[in-house]
Motif scaffolding. Structure first.
Motif, PDB file in Angstrom:
ATOM      1  N   PRO B 200     -11.604   5.264  52.355  1.00 62.94           N
ATOM      2  CA  PRO B 200     -12.577   4.204  52.683  1.00 62.94           C
ATOM      3  C   PRO B 200     -13.593   4.637  53.734  1.00 62.94           C
ATOM      4  CG  PRO B 200     -10.406   3.267  52.522  1.00 62.94           C
ATOM      5  CD  PRO B 200     -10.225   4.743  52.436  1.00 62.94           C
ATOM      6  N   LEU B 201     -13.179   5.517  54.658  1.00 64.69           N
ATOM      7  CA  LEU B 201     -14.129   5.996  55.657  1.00 64.69           C
ATOM      8  C   LEU B 201     -15.238   6.805  54.995  1.00 64.69           C
ATOM      9  CD1 LEU B 201     -11.568   7.150  58.371  1.00 64.69           C
ATOM     10  CD2 LEU B 201     -12.767   4.970  58.208  1.00 64.69           C
ATOM     11  N   ALA B 202     -14.823   7.659  54.048  1.00 69.62           N
ATOM     12  CA  ALA B 202     -15.827   8.446  53.323  1.00 69.62           C
ATOM     13  C   ALA B 202     -16.754   7.523  52.540  1.00 69.62           C
ATOM     14  CB  ALA B 202     -15.138   9.426  52.384  1.00 69.62           C
ATOM     15  N   LEU B 203     -16.167   6.474  51.977  1.00 69.57           N
ATOM     16  CA  LEU B 203     -16.960   5.512  51.200  1.00 69.57           C
ATOM     17  C   LEU B 203     -17.996   4.834  52.097  1.00 69.57           C
ATOM     18  CD1 LEU B 203     -16.683   5.060  48.249  1.00 69.57           C
ATOM     19  CD2 LEU B 203     -15.196   3.129  48.677  1.00 69.57           C
ATOM     20  N   ASP B 204     -17.577   4.517  53.316  1.00 67.30           N
ATOM     21  CA  ASP B 204     -18.531   3.949  54.274  1.00 67.30           C
ATOM     22  C   ASP B 204     -19.693   4.911  54.494  1.00 67.30           C
ATOM     23  OD1 ASP B 204     -16.926   1.800  54.528  1.00 67.30           O
ATOM     24  OD2 ASP B 204     -15.978   2.436  56.406  1.00 67.30           O
ATOM     25  N   GLU B 205     -19.347   6.200  54.575  1.00 64.65           N
ATOM     26  CA  GLU B 205     -20.378   7.213  54.805  1.00 64.65           C
ATOM     27  C   GLU B 205     -21.370   7.235  53.637  1.00 64.65           C
ATOM     28  OE1 GLU B 205     -19.451  11.556  55.323  1.00 64.65           O
ATOM     29  OE2 GLU B 205     -18.685  10.733  57.197  1.00 64.65           O
ATOM     30  N   PHE B 206     -20.840   7.193  52.420  1.00 67.40           N
ATOM     31  CA  PHE B 206     -21.722   7.189  51.245  1.00 67.40           C
ATOM     32  C   PHE B 206     -22.655   5.989  51.314  1.00 67.40           C
ATOM     33  CE2 PHE B 206     -18.176   9.133  48.425  1.00 67.40           C
ATOM     34  CZ  PHE B 206     -18.202  10.257  49.219  1.00 67.40           C
ATOM     35  N   GLU B 207     -22.056   4.844  51.644  1.00 64.60           N
ATOM     36  CA  GLU B 207     -22.867   3.619  51.647  1.00 64.60           C
ATOM     37  C   GLU B 207     -23.943   3.701  52.717  1.00 64.60           C
ATOM     38  OE1 GLU B 207     -22.078   0.150  50.221  1.00 64.60           O
ATOM     39  OE2 GLU B 207     -19.916   0.258  49.888  1.00 64.60           O
ATOM     40  N   LYS B 208     -23.606   4.367  53.839  1.00 72.41           N
ATOM     41  CA  LYS B 208     -24.600   4.516  54.893  1.00 72.41           C
ATOM     42  C   LYS B 208     -25.780   5.333  54.379  1.00 72.41           C
ATOM     43  CE  LYS B 208     -22.057   4.656  58.950  1.00 72.41           C
ATOM     44  NZ  LYS B 208     -21.350   5.544  59.863  1.00 72.41           N
ATOM     45  N   LEU B 209     -25.481   6.333  53.562  1.00 68.71           N
ATOM     46  CA  LEU B 209     -26.551   7.194  53.065  1.00 68.71           C
ATOM     47  C   LEU B 209     -27.347   6.529  51.955  1.00 68.71           C
ATOM     48  CD1 LEU B 209     -25.001  10.751  52.954  1.00 68.71           C
ATOM     49  CD2 LEU B 209     -27.223  10.189  53.863  1.00 68.71           C
ATOM     50  N   LEU B 210     -26.708   5.655  51.174  1.00 69.94           N
ATOM     51  CA  LEU B 210     -27.377   5.166  49.967  1.00 69.94           C
ATOM     52  C   LEU B 210     -27.714   3.682  49.977  1.00 69.94           C
ATOM     53  CD1 LEU B 210     -25.456   7.029  47.142  1.00 69.94           C
ATOM     54  CD2 LEU B 210     -27.621   7.625  48.181  1.00 69.94           C
ATOM     55  N   THR B 211     -26.736   2.838  50.292  1.00 70.06           N
ATOM     56  CA  THR B 211     -26.866   1.422  49.954  1.00 70.06           C
ATOM     57  C   THR B 211     -28.137   0.789  50.491  1.00 70.06           C
ATOM     58  OG1 THR B 211     -24.478   1.261  49.911  1.00 70.06           O
ATOM     59  CG2 THR B 211     -25.682  -0.793  50.010  1.00 70.06           C
ATOM     60  N   ARG B 212     -28.487   1.103  51.745  1.00 70.40           N
ATOM     61  CA  ARG B 212     -29.695   0.488  52.283  1.00 70.40           C
ATOM     62  C   ARG B 212     -30.844   1.485  52.386  1.00 70.40           C
ATOM     63  NH1 ARG B 212     -29.851  -4.097  54.667  1.00 70.40           N
ATOM     64  NH2 ARG B 212     -31.011  -3.388  56.459  1.00 70.40           N
ATOM     65  N   ASN B 213     -30.659   2.625  51.758  1.00 72.31           N
ATOM     66  CA  ASN B 213     -31.713   3.633  51.744  1.00 72.31           C
ATOM     67  C   ASN B 213     -32.885   3.121  50.912  1.00 72.31           C
ATOM     68  OD1 ASN B 213     -33.329   5.855  51.024  1.00 72.31           O
ATOM     69  ND2 ASN B 213     -31.625   7.254  51.319  1.00 72.31           N
ATOM     70  N   ARG B 214     -34.069   3.130  51.517  1.00 76.32           N
ATOM     71  CA  ARG B 214     -35.223   2.525  50.859  1.00 76.32           C
ATOM     72  C   ARG B 214     -35.525   3.206  49.518  1.00 76.32           C
ATOM     73  NH1 ARG B 214     -40.023  -0.471  51.697  1.00 76.32           N
ATOM     74  NH2 ARG B 214     -40.569  -0.817  49.533  1.00 76.32           N
ATOM     75  N   ILE B 215     -35.467   4.513  49.514  1.00 73.94           N
ATOM     76  CA  ILE B 215     -35.800   5.226  48.275  1.00 73.94           C
ATOM     77  C   ILE B 215     -34.759   4.925  47.206  1.00 73.94           C
ATOM     78  CG2 ILE B 215     -36.292   7.466  47.272  1.00 73.94           C
ATOM     79  CD1 ILE B 215     -37.078   8.479  49.963  1.00 73.94           C
ATOM     80  N   TRP B 216     -33.493   4.909  47.610  1.00 71.79           N
ATOM     81  CA  TRP B 216     -32.413   4.618  46.662  1.00 71.79           C
ATOM     82  C   TRP B 216     -32.609   3.227  46.066  1.00 71.79           C
ATOM     83  CZ3 TRP B 216     -28.742   7.418  44.410  1.00 71.79           C
ATOM     84  CH2 TRP B 216     -27.667   6.772  43.815  1.00 71.79           C
TER      85      TRP B 216
END
Lengths: 337, 412
Positions: B200-216
């Motif tokens: 789950p910690l790694a998943l948090d990291e992914f979400e930090k990089l993608l979920t609110r990323n403007r380009i994504w």
């Protein structure tokens, strides 16, 4: 005769230096991306993989060169050179250091010393798009054609913002000569980044589009266009495109350092010897070069129309406003003279 | 339950510009695949382009057809297990279990409780591994290369667990009719427990990089919208259906392997675009981890065999085979001459891509009459032309990634 010798020596040293940096950039790209991705990167050829660019270059030379059927042979062969040349030529006007005194002669450390340096580099960067368009068109491949078309539309729209941000700096220093622009920012407090923060940000972003780098690398766009304009290229011509790209990155990084960060001037050490100045420029350019890599391996890629919208509807008005404001300030403060 | 039928008007190329429009000249036909970086295997898509805009697309499947269903008819029930691994090759254990469940349904075999817990553990780990492939491929296709490696690293940790348990990373073939081949030991459950804590910690990291990323967001939001009704009409299942806001999860709707006793949520989207499907999959991984955690707890309390005691259909334990003549004969019979009762059965499981169903028909002999695989990926591809029409060519990449199909399963 002596002047000619000095000119030749300068050309050789600066060109060789830039191409070396471009080559090392290809290694740096692989190393930095590897570190960002829990990998080691190239580490077999020489210590730290330092000879990898050399090995790659050798490999490229020995690869078979393919020209696709139905391609326009002349244009197909010419295009990579057209892509690489403007980037290299731009380096001619960038001052890489102050002046050196050798045998009683004062030698300014830039390849040429023309007083319309900014105009020269703008015209050169305008030319750089031809290599990509022609390469995409001459390949007689649909993927390449799409890549070439995208590159042309993108570079034209970003060229404007780039020029307008540079013009703001030119207005401030009142000269088109890059040496004069450097001379105007000898102290850290005089750096243009403090007076033109908006232009600096816009220039930095535009650099990515201008060099076709991620997140604006639509001309290549591997997942959809396979390789874009260079899909059909192989051997040394393929390598030339990359050399051109890395040279463009190096030159634009040097330019950004020159325009906004005082070029070869050393912070808090105005009387620094010339070699410290060169190192200072390299360090500043290195920051931008690292930025190129950092962004490339972190962010997703924009879509083509989103980039155009960003360019025309956000960056261009901002750059125009910035130019207007700068012009007004300059007119009011210097108008009285 | 009532069903309604709604006909969706669809004329391919309805967006075609009129011929005399000076802004739109010739159309270009672009052949995408079967060898193409973004088509996830060997899907071929014939794209008709008007400049950068997609007028129509025509997916062509079948480049990875290996005749898996026919293989079952010639091989026999038992020997088909290794072939199910190669259907959706990113979640081999899930396919194994789906096939085993169909056979157990037809033969009426009761799977021991511990085997069911082990199966749930394996299925949820497989779901995580498959969804990680989705995140990885979607992000590398959209240009976020680093995330591909981050996701693959996590997937590798999950594979280590499966490797320690089955001895293989892929193509495990560890599920048997009536249970699983061997019990989960202390080492494997310790590894899984660690994974459950760290993932789950790694998943948090992914979400930090993608979920609110403007380009994504720009590349995924409002792209490939499938309205609720269309999703149902296209018989989409899995995250593709739940992304459109339909709460339909076979683990909930038609529980198997004891799923009804696990506590988990079924995430659903609202718009039905690529972004919703991304969010649904990210959330599903968290839910899967929740189930894995519960399954690990149950392994402490639920003891017993992991293979049913039914010598007609179930392999005898290996140690007995080496020591007893009868067991050796049973083993031989199950492998070479397994006869299921006359009849047919269908069992669908909620795989990572949607409803993975096995339909089997037996005439009572050792030769299977028919084995059909309902591959969710095929239906997902079916929705592609509707999603792609009128979009930009670059969106093809987002669409293909977000439908998340594996050609091994689609072509079979």
């Amino acid at each position: 005769m002596e002047a000619l010798l000095i000119a030749v020596a300068k050309v050789v040293v600066i060109f060789a230096g830039m191409v070396t940096i471009a080559g090392l950039m290809s290694l740096a790209e692989r190393k930095v991306s590897a570190w960002m991705q829990y990998r080691h990167g190239p580490n077999r050829v020489g210590p730290f993989g330092i000879l990898q660019p050399l090995a790659d270059g050798l490999k490229f030379i020995f690869k078979e060169e393919l020209v696709p059927e139905g391609a326009n042979r002349l244009m197909f062969r010419l295009a990579p050179a057209l892509a690489a040349m403007p980037a290299m030529l731009t380096m001619a006007v960038i001052p890489v250091g102050g002046t050196v005194v050798i045998a009683g002669r004062e030698i300014p450390l830039s390849m040429t010393d023309i007083d319309i340096g900014v105009l020269f580099l703008l015209s050169m960067s305008g030319l750089s798009v031809y290599g990509v368009i022609l390469g995409g068109w001459a390949s007689n491949s649909k993927y390449s054609l799409l890549g070439g078309l995208r590159a042309s539309a993108q570079m034209i729209s970003y060229e404007l913002t780039l020029i307008l941000t540079i013009l703001a700096v030119v207005l401030l220093s009142g000269s088109l000569d890059l040496r004069a622009i450097v001379a105007a920012q000898q102290h850290v407090g005089q750096w243009n980044i403090w007076y033109q923060p908006l232009a600096f940000v816009l220039f930095t972003i535009t650099m990515f589009a201008e060099t076709n780098r991620h997140p604006f690398d639509f001309a290549e766009c591997e997942p959809e266009l396979v390789g874009g304009f260079h899909t059909e290229y192989s051997s040394m011509r393929f390598a030339l495109y990359f050399l051109g790209e890395y040279c463009a990155m190096t030159v634009l990084s040097c330019l950004a350092a020159t325009l906004f960060l005082g070029g070869p001037s050393v912070p808090f050490w105005p009387a620094a010897p010339w070699y410290v100045g060169v190192l200072s420029l390299l360090a500043k350019a290195g920051f931008f070069l690292y930025l190129f890599l950092w962004v490339r391996w972190t962010l997703p890629r924009l879509r083509f129309d989103q980039l155009m919208r960003l360019g025309w509807k956000v960056f261009l008005p901002l750059a125009l406003l910035n130019l207007l404001a700068t012009g007004a300030v300059v007119a009011f403060t210097h108008g009285a003279q | 339950m009532t069903t309604t039928t709604k006909v969706f008007e669809y004329t391919p190329g309805a967006n075609l510009p009129p011929g005399d429009d000076p802004l739109h000249g010739e159309l270009m036909t672009l052949n995408m695949g079967p060898q193409h970086p973004a088509t996830h295997g060997v899907l071929r898509i014939v794209v008709t382009l008007d400049g950068e805009r997609i007028v129509a697309i025509d997916p062509v499947v079948g480049y990875l057809h290996r005749g898996k269903e026919k293989s079952c008819e010639t091989l026999g029930w038992h020997k088909f297990f290794p072939h199910t691994d190669r259907l959706d090759y990113v979640q081999p254990l899930m396919n194994n279990i789906g096939y085993a469940l169909a056979i157990e349904k037809l033969a009426g075999i009761e799977v021991p409780p511990r085997a069911q817990v082990v199966r749930v553990l394996l299925m949820e780990l497989s779901r995580v591994m498959a969804h990680l492939i989705y995140v990885a491929s979607q992000s590398i296709d959209l240009g976020a290369v680093a995330l591909f490696f981050y996701a693959f690293r996590q997937r590798e940790l999950a594979y280590d667990i499966v490797d320690a348990y089955t001895g293989h990373r892929m193509n495990n073939t560890y599920v048997r009719i009536g249970g699983v081949y061997a019990d989960v030991d202390e080492q494997v459950s310790a590894m899984a427990a660690r994974f459950v804590e760290e993932f789950p910690l790694a998943l948090d990291e992914f979400e930090k990089l993608l979920t609110r990323n403007r380009i994504w967001c720009d590349r995924n939001r409002d792209i490939g919208v499938i309205p609720r009704e269309l999703a149902i009409a296209m018989s989409l299942t899995g995250p593709a259906l739940r992304g459109s806001g339909v709460e339909w999860d076979l683990r909930r709707a038609m529980p198997y392997s004891g799923y009804e006793s696990y506590d988990f949520d079924v995430p659903v989207g609202s718009v039905g675009d690529c972004y919703d499907r991304y969010l649904v999959r990210m959330q599903e991984m968290r839910e899967s981890i929740k189930i894995v955690r519960q399954a690990l707890e149950r392994l402490q309390t639920v003891k017993g065999d992991v293979l049913a005691e039914d010598r007609r259909f179930v392999l005898p334990p290996k140690d007995k085979v080496h020591g007893s003549m009868e067991e050796l004969i049973f083993q031989f019979k199950v492998v070479t001459d397994l006869r299921l009762p006359r009849g047919e059965a269908y069992h669908g499981i909620e795989s990572s891509k949607g409803e993975l169903g096995f339909f089997i028909a037996s005439d009572g002999t050792a030769k299977p009459l028919r084995c059909h695989v309902r591959a969710p990926g095929l239906m997902n591809i079916q929705a592609l032309p509707r999603m792609a029409e009128g979009r930009l060519f670059s969106d093809m990449v987002s669409l293909i990634g977000s439908m998340d199909f594996v050609m091994g399963e689609v072509d079979r």
